[in-house]
Design a protein around this motif. Structure first.
Motif, short mmCIF file in Angstrom:
data_model
loop_
_atom_site.label_atom_id
_atom_site.label_comp_id
_atom_site.label_asym_id
_atom_site.label_seq_id
_atom_site.Cartn_x
_atom_site.Cartn_y
_atom_site.Cartn_z
N ARG A 6 4.67 -4.92 -7.50
CA ARG A 6 4.57 -5.31 -8.91
C ARG A 6 3.85 -4.28 -9.76
O ARG A 6 4.02 -4.23 -10.97
CB ARG A 6 3.81 -6.64 -9.03
N PHE A 7 3.03 -3.46 -9.13
CA PHE A 7 2.13 -2.59 -9.88
C PHE A 7 2.68 -1.19 -10.09
O PHE A 7 2.00 -0.36 -10.70
CB PHE A 7 0.79 -2.49 -9.15
N VAL A 8 3.88 -0.89 -9.62
CA VAL A 8 4.27 0.50 -9.53
C VAL A 8 5.77 0.67 -9.71
O VAL A 8 6.55 -0.24 -9.39
CB VAL A 8 3.83 1.04 -8.14
N PRO A 9 6.22 1.82 -10.24
CA PRO A 9 7.66 2.05 -10.37
C PRO A 9 8.37 2.23 -9.04
O PRO A 9 9.55 1.92 -8.93
CB PRO A 9 7.73 3.36 -11.19
N ASP A 10 7.68 2.73 -8.00
CA ASP A 10 8.35 3.03 -6.73
C ASP A 10 7.39 2.78 -5.58
O ASP A 10 6.19 3.06 -5.69
CB ASP A 10 8.82 4.48 -6.72
N ILE A 11 7.92 2.24 -4.49
CA ILE A 11 7.09 1.93 -3.33
C ILE A 11 7.79 2.43 -2.07
O ILE A 11 9.01 2.37 -1.97
CB ILE A 11 6.82 0.41 -3.23
N ASN A 12 7.00 2.95 -1.13
CA ASN A 12 7.54 3.36 0.15
C ASN A 12 6.79 2.62 1.24
O ASN A 12 5.56 2.74 1.35
CB ASN A 12 7.39 4.87 0.35
#
Length: 256
Positions: A6-12
């Motif tokens: 929810r907090f970020v444009p992209d997650i890995n």
């Protein structure tokens, strides 16, 4: 992972309990400061998932991992460490063993120790070109990353891909049924392509969509789990699940 996304444009997703949140190449320090951002993530995971956690923030994947280690192990960080100032970064690196650096295992660590490199700070101060000659380009890249230069891609820091996520935020808010279905379908295309690339099949999938936690009208989250009777990597099969889930997935007046 859903909470962090929810907090970020992209997650890995790095492993079952660790992920990288990527804010973009051109991201500037937020008005509230990176430490406040890290604390928001940490508190949200603790509150919603009931898991103790730590957040490390840095300009490269390797420094973010170092920061996370510092947040857990070094007194004074209180669960969140930010390595955006050179003096703080060097102080942390000097307190870490060289084997605490991501990618430096025990065998490699012993070779580095034999050369007098015992701490992460001592590794960061080695000549990258010489390190490449003595070890490999991967170790050279690690030295560069410890000095703030991004050299690793998600592919080189990613753990075993037993879970595949595609969670990039939308360019703008979505309120229309068809737009939400189309957005979910675009994510499904990416996930299916990743499955096929690594010659894998999936037996289950989870869809989720949320509003922003900062919206004044209140936070909304919906998730949907589906188990495939026959494991698949076929995009069409995933599309069918999305189509079937949409009537209970969509809620009018929510800005997804």
């Amino acid at each position: 992972m859903d909470t962090c996304a929810r907090f970020v444009p992209d997650i890995n997703v790095y492993s079952i309990d660790e992920c990288f949140l990527y804010y973009g190449k051109q991201s500037s320090t937020p008005q509230e400061g990176w430490e406040a951002v890290g604390m928001q993530v940490r508190k949200a995971v603790g509150r919603e998932v009931r898991l103790p956690n730590c957040v490390g923030i840095g300009p490269t994947p390797t420094l973010a991992k170092v920061a996370n280690h510092a947040a857990k192990k070094i007194k004074g960080f209180n669960g969140v460490a930010v390595l955006d100032i050179k003096e703080i970064r060097n102080a942390v690196l000097s307190k870490l063993a060289v084997t605490d650096v991501c990618g430096i295992g025990n065998r490699l660590g012993r070779r580095l120790n034999a050369l007098g490199i015992n701490t992460a700070w001592e590794l960061a101060n080695r000549d990258p070109t010489q390190v490449r000659k003595e070890f490999s380009i991967l170790v050279e890249n690690t030295v560069q990353e410890l000095n703030g230069e991004v050299r690793h891609s998600w592919d080189t820091v990613r753990g075993a891909k037993k879970e595949i996520y595609n969670t990039r935020s939308f360019g703008g808010r979505i309120t229309v049924f068809e737009e939400l279905r189309s957005a979910l379908a675009s994510h499904a295309e990416v996930v299916a392509a990743k499955l096929r690339k690594q010659k894998s099949l999936t037996s289950s999938m989870t869809l989720f969509a949320t509003s922003s936690p900062h919206d004044t009208e209140g936070y909304f989250r919906k998730s949907y789990f589906h188990h495939f009777a026959v494991p698949t990597s076929d995009t069409r099969n995933i599309f069918k699940v999305i189509g079937g889930a949409m009537p209970q997935f969509y809620k009018p007046n929510v800005r997804y």
